[in-house]
Structures are given as C-alpha cells and as structure tokens.
Design a protein around this motif. Structure first.
Motif, PDB file in Angstrom:
ATOM      1  N   CYS A  21     -12.813 -30.613  25.731  1.00  0.00           N
ATOM      2  CA  CYS A  21     -13.247 -29.273  26.040  1.00  0.00           C
ATOM      3  C   CYS A  21     -14.302 -29.207  27.155  1.00  0.00           C
ATOM      4  N   ARG A  22     -13.901 -28.397  27.833  1.00  0.00           N
ATOM      5  CA  ARG A  22     -14.712 -28.246  29.205  1.00  0.00           C
ATOM      6  C   ARG A  22     -15.340 -26.861  29.126  1.00  0.00           C
ATOM      7  N   ALA A  23     -16.599 -26.727  29.214  1.00  0.00           N
ATOM      8  CA  ALA A  23     -17.437 -25.358  28.961  1.00  0.00           C
ATOM      9  C   ALA A  23     -18.490 -25.144  30.138  1.00  0.00           C
ATOM     10  N   LEU A  24     -18.620 -23.793  30.304  1.00  0.00           N
ATOM     11  CA  LEU A  24     -19.798 -23.542  31.406  1.00  0.00           C
ATOM     12  C   LEU A  24     -20.330 -22.241  31.034  1.00  0.00           C
ATOM     13  N   SER A  25     -21.575 -21.932  31.136  1.00  0.00           N
ATOM     14  CA  SER A  25     -22.186 -20.698  30.834  1.00  0.00           C
ATOM     15  C   SER A  25     -22.683 -20.042  32.131  1.00  0.00           C
ATOM     16  N   VAL A  26     -22.371 -18.860  32.328  1.00  0.00           N
ATOM     17  CA  VAL A  26     -22.779 -18.367  33.661  1.00  0.00           C
ATOM     18  C   VAL A  26     -23.445 -16.900  33.623  1.00  0.00           C
ATOM     19  N   PRO A  27     -24.154 -16.342  34.310  1.00  0.00           N
ATOM     20  CA  PRO A  27     -24.924 -15.087  34.090  1.00  0.00           C
ATOM     21  C   PRO A  27     -23.611 -14.082  34.630  1.00  0.00           C
ATOM     22  N   ARG A  28     -23.606 -13.036  33.823  1.00  0.00           N
ATOM     23  CA  ARG A  28     -22.632 -11.992  34.392  1.00  0.00           C
ATOM     24  C   ARG A  28     -23.442 -10.937  35.268  1.00  0.00           C
ATOM     25  N   PRO A  29     -22.933 -10.234  36.117  1.00  0.00           N
ATOM     26  CA  PRO A  29     -23.377  -9.323  37.299  1.00  0.00           C
ATOM     27  C   PRO A  29     -24.363  -8.497  36.497  1.00  0.00           C
ATOM     28  N   ALA A  30     -25.482  -8.285  37.123  1.00  0.00           N
ATOM     29  CA  ALA A  30     -26.629  -7.275  36.205  1.00  0.00           C
ATOM     30  C   ALA A  30     -26.130  -5.777  36.838  1.00  0.00           C
ATOM     31  N   ALA A  31     -26.215  -4.974  35.518  1.00  0.00           N
ATOM     32  CA  ALA A  31     -26.004  -3.394  35.999  1.00  0.00           C
ATOM     33  C   ALA A  31     -26.979  -2.902  36.752  1.00  0.00           C
ATOM     34  N   THR A  32     -28.386  -3.175  36.508  1.00  0.00           N
ATOM     35  CA  THR A  32     -29.375  -2.713  37.375  1.00  0.00           C
ATOM     36  C   THR A  32     -30.353  -3.861  37.906  1.00  0.00           C
ATOM     37  N   PHE A  33     -31.282  -3.666  38.592  1.00  0.00           N
ATOM     38  CA  PHE A  33     -32.179  -4.691  39.475  1.00  0.00           C
ATOM     39  C   PHE A  33     -33.021  -5.349  38.365  1.00  0.00           C
ATOM     40  N   ASP A  34     -33.446  -4.598  37.381  1.00  0.00           N
ATOM     41  CA  ASP A  34     -34.316  -5.378  36.352  1.00  0.00           C
ATOM     42  C   ASP A  34     -33.716  -5.634  35.085  1.00  0.00           C
ATOM     43  N   ALA A  35     -32.357  -5.624  35.139  1.00  0.00           N
ATOM     44  CA  ALA A  35     -31.624  -5.792  33.493  1.00  0.00           C
ATOM     45  C   ALA A  35     -31.833  -7.170  33.431  1.00  0.00           C
ATOM     46  N   PRO A  36     -32.132  -7.592  32.112  1.00  0.00           N
ATOM     47  CA  PRO A  36     -32.136  -8.790  31.517  1.00  0.00           C
ATOM     48  C   PRO A  36     -30.774  -9.384  31.729  1.00  0.00           C
ATOM     49  N   PRO A  37     -30.712 -10.998  32.039  1.00  0.00           N
ATOM     50  CA  PRO A  37     -29.674 -11.506  32.284  1.00  0.00           C
ATOM     51  C   PRO A  37     -28.778 -11.680  31.057  1.00  0.00           C
ATOM     52  N   ILE A  38     -27.428 -11.595  31.301  1.00  0.00           N
ATOM     53  CA  ILE A  38     -26.383 -11.541  30.389  1.00  0.00           C
ATOM     54  C   ILE A  38     -25.455 -12.796  30.507  1.00  0.00           C
ATOM     55  N   HIS A  39     -25.396 -13.698  29.726  1.00  0.00           N
ATOM     56  CA  HIS A  39     -24.688 -14.861  29.803  1.00  0.00           C
ATOM     57  C   HIS A  39     -23.348 -14.841  28.996  1.00  0.00           C
ATOM     58  N   GLU A  40     -22.288 -15.613  29.770  1.00  0.00           N
ATOM     59  CA  GLU A  40     -20.984 -15.315  29.243  1.00  0.00           C
ATOM     60  C   GLU A  40     -20.517 -17.108  29.250  1.00  0.00           C
ATOM     61  N   ALA A  41     -19.994 -17.531  28.342  1.00  0.00           N
ATOM     62  CA  ALA A  41     -19.735 -18.977  28.199  1.00  0.00           C
ATOM     63  C   ALA A  41     -18.138 -18.989  28.032  1.00  0.00           C
ATOM     64  N   THR A  42     -17.536 -19.780  29.003  1.00  0.00           N
ATOM     65  CA  THR A  42     -15.937 -20.090  28.938  1.00  0.00           C
ATOM     66  C   THR A  42     -15.590 -21.316  28.504  1.00  0.00           C
ATOM     67  N   MET A  43     -14.765 -21.809  27.681  1.00  0.00           N
ATOM     68  CA  MET A  43     -14.334 -23.072  27.392  1.00  0.00           C
ATOM     69  C   MET A  43     -12.863 -23.356  27.358  1.00  0.00           C
ATOM     70  N   LEU A  44     -12.508 -24.365  28.257  1.00  0.00           N
ATOM     71  CA  LEU A  44     -10.885 -24.533  28.318  1.00  0.00           C
ATOM     72  C   LEU A  44     -10.552 -25.998  27.299  1.00  0.00           C
ATOM     73  N   ILE A  45      -9.565 -25.781  26.506  1.00  0.00           N
ATOM     74  CA  ILE A  45      -9.425 -26.548  25.472  1.00  0.00           C
ATOM     75  C   ILE A  45      -8.027 -27.471  25.874  1.00  0.00           C
ATOM     76  N   GLU A  46      -7.861 -28.718  26.032  1.00  0.00           N
ATOM     77  CA  GLU A  46      -6.812 -29.382  26.325  1.00  0.00           C
ATOM     78  C   GLU A  46      -6.583 -30.643  25.166  1.00  0.00           C
ATOM     79  N   PRO A  47      -5.249 -30.896  24.796  1.00  0.00           N
ATOM     80  CA  PRO A  47      -5.171 -31.702  23.571  1.00  0.00           C
ATOM     81  C   PRO A  47      -5.063 -33.137  24.508  1.00  0.00           C
ATOM     82  N   VAL A  48      -5.464 -34.082  23.807  1.00  0.00           N
ATOM     83  CA  VAL A  48      -5.500 -35.557  24.340  1.00  0.00           C
ATOM     84  C   VAL A  48      -5.112 -36.648  23.238  1.00  0.00           C
TER      85      VAL A  48
END
Length: 435
Positions: A373-400
């Motif tokens: 499992c490889r995962a990363l969390s990054v902030p999504r683009p803010a709607a306004t200048f002073d908007a709180p950060p909204i994070h989104e995490a993505t995880m790729l799953i591969e059998p081994v």
C-alpha cells in the motif's frame, strides 16, 4: 401562482445552504443588499444577466433558480402526495405552499425521496436474501458443516467404547470441519458486511460512483484518446447506468474531470514507458512528468489489466477519513458501511501530510494475503484565500507474493476483523477470535 415567483425563495435557500452572506452575494453580482433582500422575498422579479450572475455565484444553473426549480419542487410535492392514498392534501394549493414555504416544501420532498430510497433498500435486501445464489450457497455450506460437526460430536459423546483409531479419526474430521466452518462463516460475513454485490445494493451517491468505477475498472478508454475534451464526459454520464441521480452524476463528473487531467498530463503509452524505465517508482515518474505523486498513484490504478492479472486497487478519502472513491481489489475488502481499519496507510498519511508512506500489509483470513500500500495526503485547492486547509489522502493497493521486510497486520473494519488483540480496535468483532 406563476412559477417565476418562486425564484427569490430558491435564491435565498441556495445562499443559506452555501453559508454565503446576503451582503457578500449582493456585492459579487453588483446590486445592493436591500435590492437582493427584496428579490429573495419574491418582491422583485428577476431574469436575464442578473439571474445568470446569481446562478454563477451560487454554483448552480439558472434554470434551477427560476421556473425549472420551482416546477421541480411542485412536481416533487405532487409525487409525495400521490404515494399516500389515505391522505388528501390540498393539491390545488400546492404551488402556493411551495412559494410561501419553500423550506418546508423542500423538507417534505426530501423526506418523500428518502422514504422511497429506504423502501428500495428494503426491497433489495429482501430480494437478495431470497434469490442471491452466493448467499444461498454460503448458508447451505455453513448448515451442512454444522450438521457434520454435530453428528460427529454425537457419535463421540454417545459411544462408550470406541476404538482409539476411530476416535482419532473422528476428532480429525471434527477439526477439519471446524476449520471449514470458520472459513465459510468468515467469507459469508465479509460478503455481507463489505457489500460484494454493489450494483444490487446501491444506497447512496457514493455507492453509485463505486459501482460505476468498479464496472469500468477505473479505466475509461474514451478519455485516453488524444485531444479529447470535457464534452466527452457529458456523453459518458448520459450512458452511465449506475448513476441514478444528480448527486451521483456530480461525483462522477468531478472524478472524470480529474481522470482526464491525469490522462492529459501522463498519456497512456508514455506513462507505461516511464513506469518500466523507473522500476515503477511513483516518485521518479512524478518528477519526470512534473505532476503530483497522488496523480501518479491514481494513474497507476487506471492502467488496464489482462483477465489473469490481479490489477491494482485504489482508495481516496477526505480529511474526515470518509472514503470518497474506491476501486476494489480481490482479497482487500473495502467496507461500504462504517469506518475502515484505522491502521491502513491511507489514514496514517492523513496524519503526515505530503509525506509518502509505503507499507506491506496483511489481510486476515484462513489464507492471509499481502498487499503493498502506497499512500499520500495532499491539501486540496482552497476555495478562498483564508479557507482552512482540506486534505485528501490517496492509497494505491497492489498484491505481493512475499516480502523480506516488516508486515503491518490490518483488516477491513473492526466489525469483521478477527484480530481481537489489535490496539486500534473500536468495537468487538462478529467473527471468531484471532491474534
């Protein structure tokens, strides 16, 4: 009452739903707050450019604020009334009710739709219990195994002088049947809890999106063509069977727009070549294309696979941990109801924004399976200048098949995970005990 008289109520309802102040909306469209207040209370008619500007600021279509929106609400109220024969509302005044009490009207219409959705879920569950061949076969196997164990136990308990060889044989049979019962019960519970038959059990917009993604395998050839535009997305959504309502189509539209952006930034042929040249190192691929690492993980999940290949799974969640996109992978069940396992690297990534995480995990079962499992969390683009950060995490799953490094033991969710000694457990498991 003319349907255009409902426009002001629609504008006010939409503005309140978005949490926008009246003064801010008025300034954005170039009118005074007093004039907008008159519009919202249906004391000024509206149309033309001002209606278009308001619709743009409220992130909706002009038709949803004018006649179309009002008529849709009136039709929804009429449909709600038609569902109950023993109730006789004043249908000749339904337009007046919708115009004067738009909020209550929307509530009645929403409750009627919710009742209809719940009735459909009950009907689906009932039909599934009656006709689902997998469920019937699983229950039959469980009952057959229980009967065999009970018969063997009765022989051992009721026979006073039994040959030691035969006793050992009976005990061995009981042990084998008990193992088979445990495996069958675990598979049955996982099937019911994780929702294997998503097409028959869609109960929300996210479910509809999951069915659409699962049907396509998160690979959309229409968007892989050179010079394809967003107009193709609209044509795709018109043909999408699993997307039953506007909410599901909106989710799918956002997903496909992102898919198209990934495909444009990393064309399929060039992406495959880059993967091969870098040893499937997402960081090096991202650097080569000048894109984010999360985009590379999504792109890897979108690659088409042959029938005899396991492929890759994909999970995306928002900052609350709610799964918003899932591409299933055999052996790695993705729960549809309740929270997933908090030990997933997906959730670890939320606590460590912008830091890639790669872990080999083991799913429980009679035949435990390993996944990278490889995962990363990054902030999504803010709607306004002073908007709180909204994070989104993505995880790729591969059998081994195997690994020489450490293995993280995880599950699907606490409810169906047999690891009773897990420190992250939130609730008791309904499966058997397993360390």
């Amino acid at each position: 009452m003319p349907q255009s008289r409902l426009t002001g109520s629609r504008i006010r309802e939409r503005r309140l739903a978005l949490g926008t102040r009246q003064a801010d909306l008025a300034r954005a469209v170039g009118v005074s707050p007093a004039y907008l207040n008159l519009i919202e209370h249906n004391r000024r008619r509206i149309g033309g450019k001002l209606l278009v500007d308001l619709a743009r600021e409220l992130n909706t279509e002009p038709a949803q604020l004018s006649e179309g929106a009002g008529q849709a609400l009136v039709n929804a109220l009429r449909d709600a009334a038609a569902r109950f024969e023993n109730v006789t509302p004043e249908l000749d005044r339904v337009e007046e009710f919708a115009g004067r009490f738009s909020g209550w009207s929307a509530l009645v219409a929403t409750q009627a739709r919710r009742i209809e959705d719940l009735e459909r879920v009950v009907e689906t569950l009932s039909d599934r219990l009656t006709h689902d061949p997998h469920l019937a076969a699983s229950l039959h196997e469980v009952l057959s195994t229980v009967t065999a164990i009970r018969s063997t136990a009765a022989i051992l308990a009721e026979t006073e002088d039994i040959d030691p060889d035969w006793q050992s044989r009976f005990l061995r049979n009981m042990r084998e049947e008990a193992q088979r019962l445990s495996s069958s019960a675990e598979g049955l519970v996982t099937y019911l809890e994780a929702g294997a038959d998503t097409r028959e059990m869609q109960v929300s917009a996210v479910d509809d999106l999951a069915a659409y993604v699962g049907e396509a395998g998160y690979h959309f050839p229409e968007l892989e063509k050179p010079a394809v535009g967003e107009g193709e997305i609209g044509l795709m959504l018109e043909k999408a069977g699993p997307l039953r309502d506007k909410g599901a189509r909106d989710l799918a539209h956002r997903m496909l727009v992102r898919y198209l952006a990934d495909a444009r930034a990393m064309p399929l042929s060039a992406f495959r070549t880059s993967l091969a040249n870098t040893g499937e190192d997402p960081a090096r691929v991202a650097d080569g294309f000048g894109v984010g690492l999360d985009a590379v993980l999504r792109r890897m999940a979108s690659l088409p696979t042959a029938d005899d290949e396991p492929g890759r799974g994909l999970v995306v969640c928002d900052g609350s941990g709610t799964v918003t996109l899932r591409k299933p992978l055999e052996g790695f069940p993705l729960p549809r109801f309740g929270a997933a396992c908090p030990l997933w690297p997906l959730y670890q990534a939320l606590a460590r924004p912008a830091q890639p995480i790669a872990r080999v995990v083991e799913m429980p079962g009679t035949d435990p399976k390993l996944f990278l499992c490889r995962a990363l969390s990054v902030p999504r683009p803010a709607a306004t200048f002073d908007a709180p950060p909204i994070h989104e995490a993505t995880m790729l799953i591969e059998p081994v098949e195997h690994t020489s490094g450490p293995v993280l033991r995880v599950g699907a969710s606490c409810r169906i995970c047999p690891r009773e000694t897990c420190s992250a457990r939130r609730e008791p498991s309904i499966l058997g005990r397993q360390s």
